[in-house]
Design a protein around this motif. Structure first.
Motif, short mmCIF file in Angstrom:
data_model
loop_
_atom_site.label_atom_id
_atom_site.label_comp_id
_atom_site.label_asym_id
_atom_site.label_seq_id
_atom_site.Cartn_x
_atom_site.Cartn_y
_atom_site.Cartn_z
N UNK A 161 -2.25 9.58 -3.45
CA UNK A 161 -3.10 8.84 -2.52
C UNK A 161 -2.78 7.36 -2.55
N UNK A 162 -2.60 6.82 -3.74
CA UNK A 162 -2.27 5.40 -3.88
C UNK A 162 -0.95 5.08 -3.18
N UNK A 163 0.04 5.92 -3.37
CA UNK A 163 1.34 5.73 -2.72
C UNK A 163 1.19 5.78 -1.21
N UNK A 164 0.46 6.78 -0.72
CA UNK A 164 0.26 6.94 0.73
C UNK A 164 -0.48 5.74 1.32
N UNK A 165 -1.50 5.25 0.61
CA UNK A 165 -2.25 4.10 1.10
C UNK A 165 -1.36 2.86 1.15
N UNK A 166 -0.56 2.67 0.11
CA UNK A 166 0.34 1.52 0.07
C UNK A 166 1.39 1.60 1.18
N UNK B 68 1.03 3.20 4.02
CA UNK B 68 0.34 3.05 5.30
C UNK B 68 0.09 1.58 5.63
N UNK B 69 -0.33 0.83 4.64
CA UNK B 69 -0.60 -0.58 4.91
C UNK B 69 0.68 -1.41 4.85
N UNK B 70 1.78 -0.79 4.42
CA UNK B 70 3.07 -1.46 4.44
C UNK B 70 3.19 -2.61 3.48
N UNK B 71 2.22 -2.74 2.60
CA UNK B 71 2.25 -3.85 1.67
C UNK B 71 2.57 -3.39 0.27
N UNK B 72 2.78 -4.33 -0.56
CA UNK B 72 3.03 -4.07 -1.96
C UNK B 72 2.10 -4.93 -2.77
N UNK B 73 1.09 -4.30 -3.34
CA UNK B 73 0.15 -5.07 -4.16
C UNK B 73 0.56 -5.06 -5.62
N UNK B 74 1.76 -4.52 -5.88
CA UNK B 74 2.25 -4.49 -7.26
C UNK B 74 1.43 -3.57 -8.14
#
Length: 111
Positions: free
Chosen positions: A90-95, A97-103
């Protein structure tokens, strides 16, 4: 924050010797590959470990532990492993989807 054989052996109270250390390290290596292939086709184990260290290490430890005590995973994977895989996926999919990298900074909020 990579999972090491000595760390996992300490957690599981396994006496360290050369054979057991090699066995546990092999299980950790296999677990990392299984975790990676369970959650993504786009990232390597090293990338997942760097971006989501807490979840990746938890999944790796959980699966390596299960495989240590039951090499064939006779009853399948544990509920804990399945839960962490869902969170990591889920975390990978959310990241993605938003196209960002929050590290991975929001990683612990999903656990």
């Amino acid at each position: 924050m990579a999972v090491t054989a000595s760390e996992l052996m300490d957690d599981l109270h396994i006496d360290a010797d050369e054979i057991e250390t090699k066995t546990v390290q092999g299980l950790i290596d296999s677990a990392k590959e299984i975790v990676t292939h369970s959650v993504t086709d786009d990232l390597t184990a090293e990338q997942l470990e760097a971006k989501y260290p807490t979840l990746f290490d938890l999944a790796t430890k959980n699966l390596a532990t299960s495989m240590y005590y039951d090499r064939e995973l006779t009853n399948g994977t544990s509920k804990g492993f399945q839960m962490v895989i869902v969170h990591l996926s889920t975390k990978i999919a959310m990241d993605e989807k938003k196209g960002g990298d929050d590290g991975g900074s929001n990683e612990t909020q999903t656990v």
